[in-house]
Design an enzyme around this catalytic site. Structure first.
Site, PDB file in Angstrom:
ATOM      1  N   GLU A 285     -17.144 122.788 -51.122  1.00  0.00           N
ATOM      2  CA  GLU A 285     -15.938 121.970 -50.922  1.00  0.00           C
ATOM      3  C   GLU A 285     -16.095 120.711 -51.763  1.00  0.00           C
ATOM      4  OE1 GLU A 285     -13.296 123.198 -49.474  1.00  0.00           O
ATOM      5  OE2 GLU A 285     -14.562 124.972 -49.345  1.00  0.00           O
ATOM      6  N   CYS A 319     -12.284 112.496 -49.509  1.00  0.00           N
ATOM      7  CA  CYS A 319     -11.807 113.520 -50.441  1.00  0.00           C
ATOM      8  C   CYS A 319     -10.306 113.702 -50.283  1.00  0.00           C
ATOM      9  CB  CYS A 319     -12.535 114.827 -50.202  1.00  0.00           C
ATOM     10  SG  CYS A 319     -12.487 115.331 -48.490  1.00  0.00           S
TER      11      CYS A 319
HETATM   12  P1  NAP Z   1     -22.236 114.333 -54.925  1.00  0.00           P
HETATM   13  O1  NAP Z   1     -22.668 113.284 -55.839  1.00  0.00           O
HETATM   14  O2  NAP Z   1     -21.718 115.615 -55.486  1.00  0.00           O
HETATM   15  O3  NAP Z   1     -23.477 114.643 -53.947  1.00  0.00           O
HETATM   16  C1  NAP Z   1     -23.389 115.568 -52.880  1.00  0.00           C
HETATM   17  C2  NAP Z   1     -24.772 116.097 -52.554  1.00  0.00           C
HETATM   18  O4  NAP Z   1     -25.241 116.933 -53.620  1.00  0.00           O
HETATM   19  C3  NAP Z   1     -25.799 115.007 -52.376  1.00  0.00           C
HETATM   20  O5  NAP Z   1     -26.626 115.361 -51.283  1.00  0.00           O
HETATM   21  C4  NAP Z   1     -26.550 115.052 -53.689  1.00  0.00           C
HETATM   22  O6  NAP Z   1     -27.838 114.528 -53.600  1.00  0.00           O
HETATM   23  C5  NAP Z   1     -26.562 116.535 -53.972  1.00  0.00           C
HETATM   24  N1  NAP Z   1     -26.818 116.926 -55.366  1.00  0.00           N
HETATM   25  C6  NAP Z   1     -26.628 116.186 -56.496  1.00  0.00           C
HETATM   26  N2  NAP Z   1     -26.940 116.918 -57.582  1.00  0.00           N
HETATM   27  C7  NAP Z   1     -27.360 118.129 -57.152  1.00  0.00           C
HETATM   28  C8  NAP Z   1     -27.809 119.330 -57.808  1.00  0.00           C
HETATM   29  N3  NAP Z   1     -27.883 119.413 -59.133  1.00  0.00           N
HETATM   30  N4  NAP Z   1     -28.164 120.395 -57.052  1.00  0.00           N
HETATM   31  C9  NAP Z   1     -28.071 120.323 -55.705  1.00  0.00           C
HETATM   32  N5  NAP Z   1     -27.647 119.222 -55.028  1.00  0.00           N
HETATM   33  C10 NAP Z   1     -27.281 118.144 -55.742  1.00  0.00           C
HETATM   34  O7  NAP Z   1     -21.093 113.809 -53.926  1.00  0.00           O
HETATM   35  P2  NAP Z   1     -21.088 112.457 -53.107  1.00  0.00           P
HETATM   36  O8  NAP Z   1     -20.981 111.324 -54.055  1.00  0.00           O
HETATM   37  O9  NAP Z   1     -22.167 112.445 -52.114  1.00  0.00           O
HETATM   38  O10 NAP Z   1     -19.713 112.629 -52.270  1.00  0.00           O
HETATM   39  C11 NAP Z   1     -18.436 112.321 -52.770  1.00  0.00           C
HETATM   40  C12 NAP Z   1     -17.729 113.567 -53.279  1.00  0.00           C
HETATM   41  O11 NAP Z   1     -17.619 114.521 -52.232  1.00  0.00           O
HETATM   42  C13 NAP Z   1     -16.291 113.301 -53.716  1.00  0.00           C
HETATM   43  O12 NAP Z   1     -16.036 114.015 -54.891  1.00  0.00           O
HETATM   44  C14 NAP Z   1     -15.466 113.842 -52.556  1.00  0.00           C
HETATM   45  O13 NAP Z   1     -14.139 114.216 -52.907  1.00  0.00           O
HETATM   46  C15 NAP Z   1     -16.281 115.008 -52.136  1.00  0.00           C
HETATM   47  N6  NAP Z   1     -15.991 115.416 -50.750  1.00  0.00           N
HETATM   48  C16 NAP Z   1     -15.298 116.573 -50.531  1.00  0.00           C
HETATM   49  C17 NAP Z   1     -14.976 116.965 -49.248  1.00  0.00           C
HETATM   50  C18 NAP Z   1     -14.205 118.238 -48.972  1.00  0.00           C
HETATM   51  O14 NAP Z   1     -14.161 118.668 -47.825  1.00  0.00           O
HETATM   52  N7  NAP Z   1     -13.582 118.845 -49.976  1.00  0.00           N
HETATM   53  C19 NAP Z   1     -15.392 116.171 -48.172  1.00  0.00           C
HETATM   54  C20 NAP Z   1     -16.109 114.996 -48.424  1.00  0.00           C
HETATM   55  C21 NAP Z   1     -16.414 114.640 -49.717  1.00  0.00           C
HETATM   56  P3  NAP Z   1     -28.144 112.997 -54.078  1.00  0.00           P
HETATM   57  O15 NAP Z   1     -27.700 112.112 -52.990  1.00  0.00           O
HETATM   58  O16 NAP Z   1     -29.620 112.985 -54.245  1.00  0.00           O
HETATM   59  O17 NAP Z   1     -27.409 112.783 -55.358  1.00  0.00           O
END
Ligand code: NAP
Ligand code: MG
Length: 513
Positions: A285, A319
């Site tokens: 997601e 999001c």
């Molecule tokens: P993110 O930067 O994509 O990080 C999400 C998770 O992925 C973190 O735990 C991150 O760890 C990990 N991660 C990063 N690179 C990775 C890789 N190469 N392989 C595996 N895991 C990896 O997102 P965020 O900044 O935490 O959250 C904001 C985003 O989430 C926004 O785009 C928002 O729209 C989206 N979101 C979507 C929903 C939905 O239901 N559609 C709900 C909430 C949020 P690190 O912390 O170590 O980087």
């Protein structure tokens, strides 16, 4: 069993609730700066490498210091989860559901304290924090009931001379990778669904919210879940996270976060590694560029309020946040004026003091969001905000740009902060075309009194969650199953009737009599 209902939100206008939250904040303040270990197979493991997590509203204040797992820890976590899977996968579904109901009960008792942690670690004001806790409770109550239903399986068409059955069984060991913005609800919701289905998991919280991740683990321990069913492995996403995504013994990945990371995980997980004997299942997601359409028949006051609340609640870091307001020409100036008025009324300050708008999550987010303000100024007319200050906390004033072109960066890229682009449309048809002109498709909303247009939006407004005459945030578990189309993800619909089944596979058994 009591029928499912959403957890009520706390009314902070009542003096006793206000006092309880103040007391919880004081209590949490006394616990700041503690160190949190990894938990693998029920064992706490301290690591050489640690990472501080700070209060975004006061970045000198360390909320907690969190262990950082490496690849050896990841291997150990996989082994612990595999070990626990043997008995957990055979534990009756009703018993597994009871653990979720217990988790919900514990969270109800600790509501104010959990809210206080959310306020301190990610900068949610009281109402936003309380909603995050309520959603976590809802996920446990809802998925527990869903699992019990699934445990009955389905009855296949009978064939004389055979006894046939069709039942759902778990997948195996999975990975839960969560974002920081709903660090309790999303992390626990993604975990609860996976484990109630009989899987065992490794959870990798976002680093900026890893203390809440540790709190989730404390809840799991308080609910007495068997060791190894859930393993807590904070660490670098691009290192240990990706290592586990690629691992041949990982069976599924349940991810919520940005589009870039979701696509990367989907791609990496598709590669069959040496020794791997299954196709990994990926639930991803991802982001959004959500919008609210206002036509000339709408209740304009309600629309302006809906826009401002959806755009700036939790600093626009949802999001589902409204980052585009698409308003038809004949009412554009009037709605914009009211949006600006309401935006200017929002006070910015520390979340613990319950300001309407707190700080954005960290220095990287502050730099990214303000880069749009610095670089995209000529894409629109700045009519509110535009100021920012990161001396104490990462504060950005709610910012509104007027007359943004539909193809501008401000109108196309997920900014994930308190920045709203308003776009002028010639008429409703044009507004709908602009709304759909994005790679995303998460939430969208239409304010209109015209039945014909509402019906048209139901068919043509291409979003996973469409709202009519209300804002585009605040989905309730069970009531508004949540998930997006296109680059917003795999549309798994969290809090929906099919969610738990995503973590199961069906087994068909036929016995000749
Ligand atoms: P993110 O930067 O994509 O990080 C999400 C998770 O992925 C973190 O735990 C991150 O760890 C990990 N991660 C990063 N690179 C990775 C890789 N190469 N392989 C595996 N895991 C990896 O997102 P965020 O900044 O935490 O959250 C904001 C985003 O989430 C926004 O785009 C928002 O729209 C989206 N979101 C979507 C929903 C939905 O239901 N559609 C709900 C909430 C949020 P690190 O912390 O170590 O980087
Ligand atoms: Mg991040």
């Amino acid at each position: 069993m009591i029928p499912y209902r959403n957890e009520p939100l706390t009314n902070f206008a009542l003096p006793e609730n206000k006092a309880a939250m103040q007391a919880a904040l004081d209590h949490v303040r006394q616990q700041l700066g503690r160190t949190y270990p990894l938990i693998i197979g029920g064992e706490a493991i301290a690591t050489e490498k640690t990472l501080p997590s700070v209060n975004p509203c006061n970045h000198q204040q360390v909320v907690g210091i969190v262990a950082q797992g490496n690849r050896e820890h990841a291997d150990a976590a996989l082994a612990a989860a595999e070990n626990a899977f043997t008995s957990w996968s055979r534990t009756p579904m009703q018993v597994r559901a009871d653990y979720l109901f217990k988790l919900a009960a514990i969270m109800r008792r600790q509501k104010a304290e959990l809210s206080a942690w959310l306020t301190m670690e990610v900068g949610k004001n009281w109402v936003e924090a309380d909603a995050d806790v309520a959603e976590a409770i809802d996920f446990c109550e809802y998925y527990g009931r869903q699992a019990i239903e699934l445990s009955h399986g389905r009855t296949p068409i009978p064939l004389p001379g055979e006894r046939n059955s069709f039942t759902y069984i778990p997948l195996g060991v999975g990975l839960v990778i969560s974002p920081w913005n709903f660090p309790l609800a999303i992390l626990l919701g993604m975990t609860a669904a996976a484990i109630v289905a009989g899987n065992t998991v490794i959870i990798k919280p976002a680093n900026t919210a890893a203390v809440i991740g540790a709190k989730v683990f404390e809840l799991i321990q308080a609910a007495d879940l068997p060791a190894g069913v859930v393993n807590y492995l904070p660490g670098s996403g691009s290192d240990v996270g990706e290592y586990l995504v690629n691992h041949p013994r990982t069976r599924f990945v349940n991810f919520t976060g940005s589009m870039a990371v979701g696509l990367r995980i989907n791609q990496q997980a598709a590669i069959a590694q040496p020794g791997q004997i299954w196709i990994k299942r990926v639930i991803a997601e991802m982001g959004g560029k959500d919008c609210i359409i206002v036509d000339e028949t709408a209740d304009l006051e309600a629309a302006a309020r809906g826009i401002v609340q959806s755009a700036f609640g939790f600093q626009g870091q949802k999001c589902s946040a409204c980052s585009r307001a698409i308003i038809v020409d004949s009412v554009y100036d009037q709605v914009l004026e009211r949006v600006v008025e309401l935006t200017n009324q929002l006070a910015v300050g520390p979340a613990a003091d319950n300001y309407a708008v707190g700080a954005v999550i960290d220095a990287a987010a502050f730099a990214k969001i303000t880069s749009y303000i610095k670089e995209c100024g000529e894409e629109g007319r700045l009519v509110a905000g535009g100021e920012y200050d990161d001396q104490q906390g990462y504060f950005i004033k709610p910012t509104v740009y007027a007359d943004v072109k539909p193809d501008a960066r401000l109108a196309q890229e997920e900014i994930f902060g308190p920045v709203l682009a308003t776009i002028r449309a010639t008429d409703f048809e044009h507004a709908l075309a602009i709304a759909n002109d994005t790679i995303y498709g998460l939430t969208g909303s239409l304010y209109s009194q015209k039945r014909e247009r509402i019906e048209q939006a139901k068919q043509e407004f291409h979003v996973g969650n469409l709202y009519v005459n209300r804002g585009c945030t605040g989905a309730l578990v069970g009531v508004h199953p949540f998930g997006g189309f296109n680059m917003s993800g795999t549309d798994s619909k969290a809090g929906g009737p099919d969610y738990v089944q995503l973590f199961m596979q069906a087994k068909s058994i036929s016995e000749r009599l």
